[in-house]
Write a protein that holds these residues in place. Structure first.
Motif, short mmCIF file in Angstrom:
data_model
loop_
_atom_site.label_atom_id
_atom_site.label_comp_id
_atom_site.label_asym_id
_atom_site.label_seq_id
_atom_site.Cartn_x
_atom_site.Cartn_y
_atom_site.Cartn_z
N TYR A 74 0.89 -1.31 -0.13
CA TYR A 74 -0.06 0.11 -0.05
C TYR A 74 0.89 1.13 -0.02
O TYR A 74 2.04 1.11 -0.04
CB TYR A 74 -0.98 0.01 1.31
CG TYR A 74 -1.82 -1.31 1.35
CD1 TYR A 74 -2.77 -1.43 0.52
CD2 TYR A 74 -1.41 -2.14 2.12
CE1 TYR A 74 -3.69 -2.39 0.70
CE2 TYR A 74 -2.03 -3.52 2.29
CZ TYR A 74 -3.13 -3.57 1.59
OH TYR A 74 -4.04 -4.75 1.61
N ASP A 75 0.10 2.35 -0.22
CA ASP A 75 0.86 3.72 -0.17
C ASP A 75 0.97 4.22 1.12
O ASP A 75 -0.17 4.28 1.64
CB ASP A 75 0.32 4.70 -1.29
CG ASP A 75 0.43 4.28 -2.78
OD1 ASP A 75 1.46 3.43 -2.97
OD2 ASP A 75 -0.25 4.75 -3.49
N TYR A 76 2.03 4.42 1.66
CA TYR A 76 2.42 5.25 2.89
C TYR A 76 2.94 6.66 2.76
O TYR A 76 3.77 6.79 2.35
CB TYR A 76 3.28 4.44 3.86
CG TYR A 76 2.74 2.88 4.17
CD1 TYR A 76 1.79 2.65 5.20
CD2 TYR A 76 3.13 2.04 3.27
CE1 TYR A 76 1.15 1.40 5.14
CE2 TYR A 76 2.50 0.64 3.52
CZ TYR A 76 1.50 0.35 4.62
OH TYR A 76 1.15 -0.89 4.71
N ASP A 77 2.41 7.44 3.54
CA ASP A 77 2.56 9.18 3.49
C ASP A 77 3.07 9.28 5.21
O ASP A 77 2.50 9.19 5.99
CB ASP A 77 1.44 10.00 3.31
CG ASP A 77 1.85 11.31 3.43
OD1 ASP A 77 3.08 11.83 3.66
OD2 ASP A 77 0.90 12.06 2.85
N LEU A 78 4.44 9.34 5.11
CA LEU A 78 5.30 9.67 6.11
C LEU A 78 4.95 10.91 6.89
O LEU A 78 5.21 11.08 7.93
CB LEU A 78 6.67 9.51 6.45
CG LEU A 78 6.99 7.83 5.73
CD1 LEU A 78 8.81 7.90 5.73
CD2 LEU A 78 6.56 6.82 6.67
N VAL B 269 14.56 -6.67 4.83
CA VAL B 269 14.33 -6.27 3.32
C VAL B 269 12.75 -5.55 3.24
O VAL B 269 11.98 -5.82 3.81
CB VAL B 269 14.22 -7.77 2.75
CG1 VAL B 269 13.81 -7.45 1.15
CG2 VAL B 269 15.49 -8.56 2.83
N LEU B 270 12.77 -4.62 2.36
CA LEU B 270 11.66 -3.69 1.92
C LEU B 270 11.30 -4.38 0.54
O LEU B 270 12.19 -4.06 -0.38
CB LEU B 270 11.69 -2.59 2.16
CG LEU B 270 12.11 -1.86 3.32
CD1 LEU B 270 12.13 -0.27 3.09
CD2 LEU B 270 11.13 -2.25 4.57
N ASN B 271 10.30 -5.11 0.32
CA ASN B 271 9.88 -5.62 -1.03
C ASN B 271 8.65 -5.04 -1.27
O ASN B 271 7.42 -5.06 -0.75
CB ASN B 271 9.52 -7.23 -0.91
CG ASN B 271 9.44 -7.60 -2.28
OD1 ASN B 271 9.34 -7.04 -3.22
ND2 ASN B 271 9.06 -9.05 -2.45
N PHE B 272 8.89 -3.87 -2.14
CA PHE B 272 7.77 -2.90 -2.74
C PHE B 272 6.82 -3.71 -3.64
O PHE B 272 7.45 -4.16 -4.80
CB PHE B 272 8.25 -1.86 -3.32
CG PHE B 272 8.79 -0.81 -2.40
CD1 PHE B 272 7.85 0.16 -1.78
CD2 PHE B 272 10.05 -0.82 -1.82
CE1 PHE B 272 8.43 1.05 -0.90
CE2 PHE B 272 10.67 -0.15 -0.72
CZ PHE B 272 9.88 0.91 -0.58
#
Length: 106
Positions: free
Chosen positions: A13-17, A29-32
């Protein structure tokens, strides 16, 4: 929540920090997969990324990625390491081009 070391996190999903920072625990690991992280800072700690997808983000810390030449990431920090499976060696972003450990452009 991204709070455990040595873990694979799938970003779907899209995350706005909202201009905040997020610290990635060591060796994760960040798997987009269809998602993105934007509008803030992601601080890596020996972090590997797959299919990097960020928008208006600052990356800091230590990051690693791998893939074929045509999938080299863009918008990365100077010193970002990428293992290019096409040329079969690690390469580094020097701020304007990809170089290998000898400094040769690849």
């Amino acid at each position: 929540m991204i709070n455990k070391a040595n873990t694979i996190y799938v970003i779907q999903y899209d995350y706005d920090l909202k201009e905040a920072s997020i610290n990635i625990p060591e060796n994760c690991v960040l798997n987009f997969i269809g998602g993105a992280i934007g509008n803030g800072t992601i601080i890596g700690n020996k972090t590997k990324v797959i299919n990097l997808n960020v928008d208006r983000i600052v990356l800091s810390g230590t990051w690693f990625d791998s893939g074929i030449t045509s999938n080299r990431p863009t918008n990365v920090l100077v010193g970002f390491q990428y293992f290019d499976t096409t040329v079969n060696k690690p390469i580094f972003w020097d701020g304007s081009k990809w170089i290998d450990a000898t400094g040769a452009t690849v």
